[in-house]
Design a protein around this motif. Structure first.
Motif, PDB file in Angstrom:
ATOM      1  N   GLU A  62      20.370  -5.578  -3.299  1.00  0.00           N
ATOM      2  CA  GLU A  62      20.602  -6.196  -2.008  1.00  0.00           C
ATOM      3  C   GLU A  62      21.794  -7.133  -2.127  1.00  0.00           C
ATOM      4  O   GLU A  62      22.116  -7.607  -3.216  1.00  0.00           O
ATOM      5  CB  GLU A  62      19.367  -6.958  -1.538  1.00  0.00           C
ATOM      6  N   ASP A  63      22.464  -7.337  -1.016  1.00  0.00           N
ATOM      7  CA  ASP A  63      23.592  -8.256  -0.963  1.00  0.00           C
ATOM      8  C   ASP A  63      23.581  -8.952   0.385  1.00  0.00           C
ATOM      9  O   ASP A  63      22.978  -8.470   1.342  1.00  0.00           O
ATOM     10  CB  ASP A  63      24.923  -7.537  -1.191  1.00  0.00           C
TER      11      ASP A  63
ATOM     12  N   THR B  13      25.896 -16.689  11.498  1.00  0.00           N
ATOM     13  CA  THR B  13      24.689 -16.034  11.016  1.00  0.00           C
ATOM     14  C   THR B  13      25.053 -15.061   9.897  1.00  0.00           C
ATOM     15  O   THR B  13      26.217 -14.740   9.689  1.00  0.00           O
ATOM     16  CB  THR B  13      23.964 -15.250  12.137  1.00  0.00           C
ATOM     17  N   GLY B  14      24.046 -14.615   9.210  1.00  0.00           N
ATOM     18  CA  GLY B  14      24.222 -13.649   8.140  1.00  0.00           C
ATOM     19  C   GLY B  14      22.905 -12.938   7.899  1.00  0.00           C
ATOM     20  O   GLY B  14      21.897 -13.237   8.545  1.00  0.00           O
ATOM     21  N   ALA B  15      22.915 -11.995   6.961  1.00  0.00           N
ATOM     22  CA  ALA B  15      21.694 -11.252   6.656  1.00  0.00           C
ATOM     23  C   ALA B  15      21.746 -10.729   5.238  1.00  0.00           C
ATOM     24  O   ALA B  15      22.823 -10.444   4.709  1.00  0.00           O
ATOM     25  CB  ALA B  15      21.525 -10.086   7.626  1.00  0.00           C
ATOM     26  N   VAL B  16      20.577 -10.620   4.638  1.00  0.00           N
ATOM     27  CA  VAL B  16      20.433  -9.954   3.351  1.00  0.00           C
ATOM     28  C   VAL B  16      20.211  -8.480   3.652  1.00  0.00           C
ATOM     29  O   VAL B  16      19.311  -8.123   4.426  1.00  0.00           O
ATOM     30  CB  VAL B  16      19.250 -10.527   2.541  1.00  0.00           C
TER      31      VAL B  16
ATOM     32  N   GLU C  40      26.370   1.047  -0.783  1.00  0.00           N
ATOM     33  CA  GLU C  40      26.581   0.854   0.650  1.00  0.00           C
ATOM     34  C   GLU C  40      25.409   0.081   1.237  1.00  0.00           C
ATOM     35  O   GLU C  40      24.249   0.340   0.901  1.00  0.00           O
ATOM     36  CB  GLU C  40      26.715   2.201   1.367  1.00  0.00           C
ATOM     37  N   TYR C  41      25.732  -0.849   2.131  1.00  0.00           N
ATOM     38  CA  TYR C  41      24.751  -1.694   2.812  1.00  0.00           C
ATOM     39  C   TYR C  41      25.105  -1.641   4.296  1.00  0.00           C
ATOM     40  O   TYR C  41      26.198  -2.048   4.687  1.00  0.00           O
ATOM     41  CB  TYR C  41      24.829  -3.134   2.312  1.00  0.00           C
TER      42      TYR C  41
ATOM     43  N   ILE D  33      34.034 -11.309   9.258  1.00  0.00           N
ATOM     44  CA  ILE D  33      32.857 -10.805   8.549  1.00  0.00           C
ATOM     45  C   ILE D  33      33.177 -10.938   7.060  1.00  0.00           C
ATOM     46  O   ILE D  33      34.246 -10.513   6.614  1.00  0.00           O
ATOM     47  CB  ILE D  33      32.583  -9.342   8.920  1.00  0.00           C
ATOM     48  N   CYS D  34      32.272 -11.544   6.285  1.00  0.00           N
ATOM     49  CA  CYS D  34      32.631 -11.823   4.897  1.00  0.00           C
ATOM     50  C   CYS D  34      31.491 -11.568   3.918  1.00  0.00           C
ATOM     51  O   CYS D  34      30.321 -11.542   4.280  1.00  0.00           O
ATOM     52  CB  CYS D  34      33.148 -13.255   4.755  1.00  0.00           C
ATOM     53  N   PHE D  35      31.910 -11.386   2.683  1.00  0.00           N
ATOM     54  CA  PHE D  35      31.000 -11.149   1.563  1.00  0.00           C
ATOM     55  C   PHE D  35      31.562 -11.865   0.343  1.00  0.00           C
ATOM     56  O   PHE D  35      32.763 -11.810   0.094  1.00  0.00           O
ATOM     57  CB  PHE D  35      30.910  -9.642   1.281  1.00  0.00           C
TER      58      PHE D  35
END
Length: 183
Positions: A45-46, A54-57, A85-86, A100-102
């Motif tokens: 998971e990432d 906001t964000g999400a796992v 892929e997520y 949008i960031c990681f």
């Protein structure tokens, strides 16, 4: 781009999005990680930040279900690299500009032009514009070539073409930037 001496960790990646309806988009985080090493990074998971506070796992969604259940295991694309892929959907509050960031620990060790690379964050960004006029139907560029390449270690020019296309017909331009790193 980074000159790479391959080790296990995050090698490369991108964030793409496609409009579904209203202000709702499908967003895909794609990462490439090392395989076959005691330093293996296997992100079942990432976490993705949507750029609106906001964000999400996200669970990995490609490959068979096995050791990462309920997430999928990803897909090795060669003996050294796994494709991860997520995929998720997200509804934005309205028109605006969204980054949008990681970010993740465990960038590859041994990147020649990033000092102490293993202790630097691996970061990705994608910029989404939902206009205040017209249609909110905006889709990111897609890449025909994988973002996996090895820079030259000599004093010659390095060329890489991501083979990007834009389904919306937007014009595309490229710019070399310093690696993202908040310090």
């Amino acid at each position: 781009f980074s000159v790479l001496n391959i080790k296990a960790g995050y090698h490369a990646g991108n964030i793409t999005y496609s409009w579904l309806y209203g202000y709702t988009y499908q967003i895909k985080l794609t990462t490439f990680t090392g395989v076959g090493s005691s330093l293996l990074i296997d992100p079942c998971e990432d976490t993705l930040c949507f750029g609106d506070g906001t964000g999400a796992v996200l669970l990995r969604s490609n490959g068979p279900i096995g050791g990462c259940a309920p997430a999928h295991d990803g897909v090795p694309i060669n003996p050294n690299i796994k494709l991860n892929e997520y995929v998720t959907t997200h509804t934005y509050p309205g028109p605006g500009n969204y980054t949008i960031c990681f970010e993740a620990r465990n960038r590859n060790a041994g990147i020649n032009n990033i000092p102490n690379s293993v202790n630097q964050l691996f970061s990705l960004e994608s910029f989404l514009v939902i206009p205040t006029f017209g249609s909110a139907k905006n889709t990111s560029s897609v890449f025909g070539n994988l973002p996996l390449d090895y820079g030259c270690l000599t004093n010659s020019c390095y060329f890489y073409n991501p083979s990007a296309t834009d389904l919306d017909g937007d014009s595309l331009s490229y710019e070399v930037l310093a690696c993202l790193n908040p310090g």
